[in-house]
Design an enzyme around this catalytic site. Structure first.
Site, mmCIF file in Angstrom:
data_model
loop_
_atom_site.group_PDB
_atom_site.id
_atom_site.type_symbol
_atom_site.label_atom_id
_atom_site.label_comp_id
_atom_site.label_asym_id
_atom_site.label_seq_id
_atom_site.Cartn_x
_atom_site.Cartn_y
_atom_site.Cartn_z
ATOM 1 N N CYS A 104 0.617 -1.351 -0.002
ATOM 2 C CA CYS A 104 -0.451 0.274 -0.520
ATOM 3 C C CYS A 104 1.025 1.388 0.433
ATOM 4 O O CYS A 104 0.281 2.063 -0.106
ATOM 5 C CB CYS A 104 -1.156 -0.019 1.428
ATOM 6 S SG CYS A 104 -1.921 -1.330 1.467
ATOM 7 N N HIS A 341 -9.735 1.121 -2.730
ATOM 8 C CA HIS A 341 -7.874 1.142 -3.204
ATOM 9 C C HIS A 341 -7.541 -0.159 -3.747
ATOM 10 O O HIS A 341 -7.638 -1.040 -3.651
ATOM 11 C CB HIS A 341 -8.015 0.305 -1.336
ATOM 12 C CG HIS A 341 -6.366 -0.073 -0.696
ATOM 13 N ND1 HIS A 341 -5.626 0.533 -1.411
ATOM 14 C CD2 HIS A 341 -6.157 -0.663 0.772
ATOM 15 C CE1 HIS A 341 -4.617 0.506 -0.392
ATOM 16 N NE2 HIS A 341 -4.602 -1.085 0.445
#
Length: 381
Positions: A104, A341
């Site tokens: 991430c 995401h």
């Protein structure tokens, strides 16, 4: 497109570097689209190349001036995605492309790497960001060393210890339990994220007919209360959906910034990536935020706008509270709970959002990554 000769005449021969403080001159992204949506059939270069081309056009910079393209990608099958994006975007073949995987955090880390190249004088113009296709991610299998059938898996290993490598949902629930953050509070944060999400003028490059973030909706507490439970207080409403997207920024030396669009960019004041407790990855950005502010000599109350990753509502809430950020200045246009995401691109999406939301003063972007990693970026307009 300018010729290589013109580039050499204006800025000196390729390889001659002056160094200087780095500036983000332009920032662009695709819409963020949940997996299986409008981007489901696109390869990662189909997502990334239009953004790179729009980025150069917005800045008024020629492809021949680009020294490197750094691209974060977490779910692909290798093959140097950065090279694929660079070639597809029509960059010179000498732009080798550098792919990074810090899950991430990779999108922000790509920008920090670009900053390092520019500040060290190793490059003058670097494109940095990330691209991810959850829709096209490859199937992954563990090979049985004893010759048995391969075993499918979804989450890679992030630590060498099985008892300290929770799933991200388990880690988020553990954080909620540790800090006493209720499901109702998490749902309320998610509802607010959707309410703040708005059309993002200028920053989105239309790809496959998609010119706006597809997921944001009128979420209510009543609807959130009925959402499917993932783990404990973590639900489909207060966790970000898997998504496809690309986002890139143009990092240049201050000399290049002055020659082109003086005053339009944001100066990079600092960036930090730190490791933390693997079982509580959601708290890792707190130390990174404190470190980047401390190194820059900036107090937290001077942050005008902050973009904090919302992989889970509880993670964003914990980071905001732990860093002492003013809630009213955080994710003013909504966050990942209202968009999605796209793992390797998410940090770069934060940077693009920050570039457009920050009108003056200091801006901060921060993100947590699996394994207990936090990255923070500080900029000033």
């Amino acid at each position: 497109m300018a010729s290589a000769g013109l580039w050499q005449n204006r800025f000196g021969a390729i390889g001659a570097r002056g160094g200087g403080l780095s500036v983000i001159l332009a920032a662009k992204r695709t819409a963020v689209v949940p997996r299986g949506g409008a981007f489901a059939k696109l390869e990662i270069e189909d997502l990334g190349a239009p953004v790179v081309q729009a980025l150069l056009e917005a800045a008024g910079v020629s492809a021949w001036q680009v020294d490197e393209l750094i691209c974060s990608n977490a779910l692909g099958a290798g093959g140097n995605p950065a090279r694929r994006v660079a070639l597809s975007a029509g960059l010179p073949e000498r732009v080798a492309g550098l792919s990074v995987d810090r899950q991430c955090a990779g999108g922000l880390d790509a920008i920090l790497l670009a900053r390092a190249l520019v500040d060290l004088g190793a490059a003058d113009v670097v494109i940095a960001g990330g691209v991810e296709s959850y829709s096209r991610r490859p199937l992954r299998l563990w090979t049985d060393p004893d010759g048995g059938p391969a075993i499918a898996y979804d989450q890679a290993r992030f630590t060498p210890w099985g008892d300290r490598d929770p799933s991200m949902a388990e880690a988020a629930f553990g954080l909620a339990e540790r800090l006493g953050i209720s499901r109702h509070s998490q749902d309320a944060w998610a509802v607010e994220s959707h309410a703040k999400a708005r059309v993002c003028h200028g920053e989105i490059v239309e790809v496959a007919g998609q010119g706006r973030d597809a997921f944001a909706r009128g979420l209510s507490l009543a609807v959130a209360a009925r959402a499917k439970v993932v783990c404990g207080s973590i639900t489909a409403a207060n966790a970000a959906v898997a998504a496809d997207a690309a986002a890139f920024v143009l990092v240049v030396s201050d000399k290049i910034a002055a020659d082109f669009q003086s005053g339009r960019g944001v100066r990079i004041r600092g960036g930090v990536t730190l490791g933390g407790e693997p079982v509580v990855p959601g708290l890792a950005p707190v130390a990174a935020i404190r470190a980047v502010l401390d190194r820059a000599g900036v107090s937290v109350d001077k942050v005008a706008v902050a973009e904090i990753m919302e992989a889970y509502a509880v993670q964003a809430m914990a980071c905001v509270a732990g860093a002492g950020l003013a809630v009213a200045r955080v994710n003013v246009g909504g966050g990942a709970l209202a968009r999605g995401h796209p793992i390797g691109a998410s940090g770069a999406v934060l940077a693009v959002r920050l570039f457009y939301e920050l009108k003056a003063g200091m801006g901060l972007a921060a993100i947590a990554a699996a394994g207990g990693i936090g990255t923070a970026l500080l900029v000033e307009r």
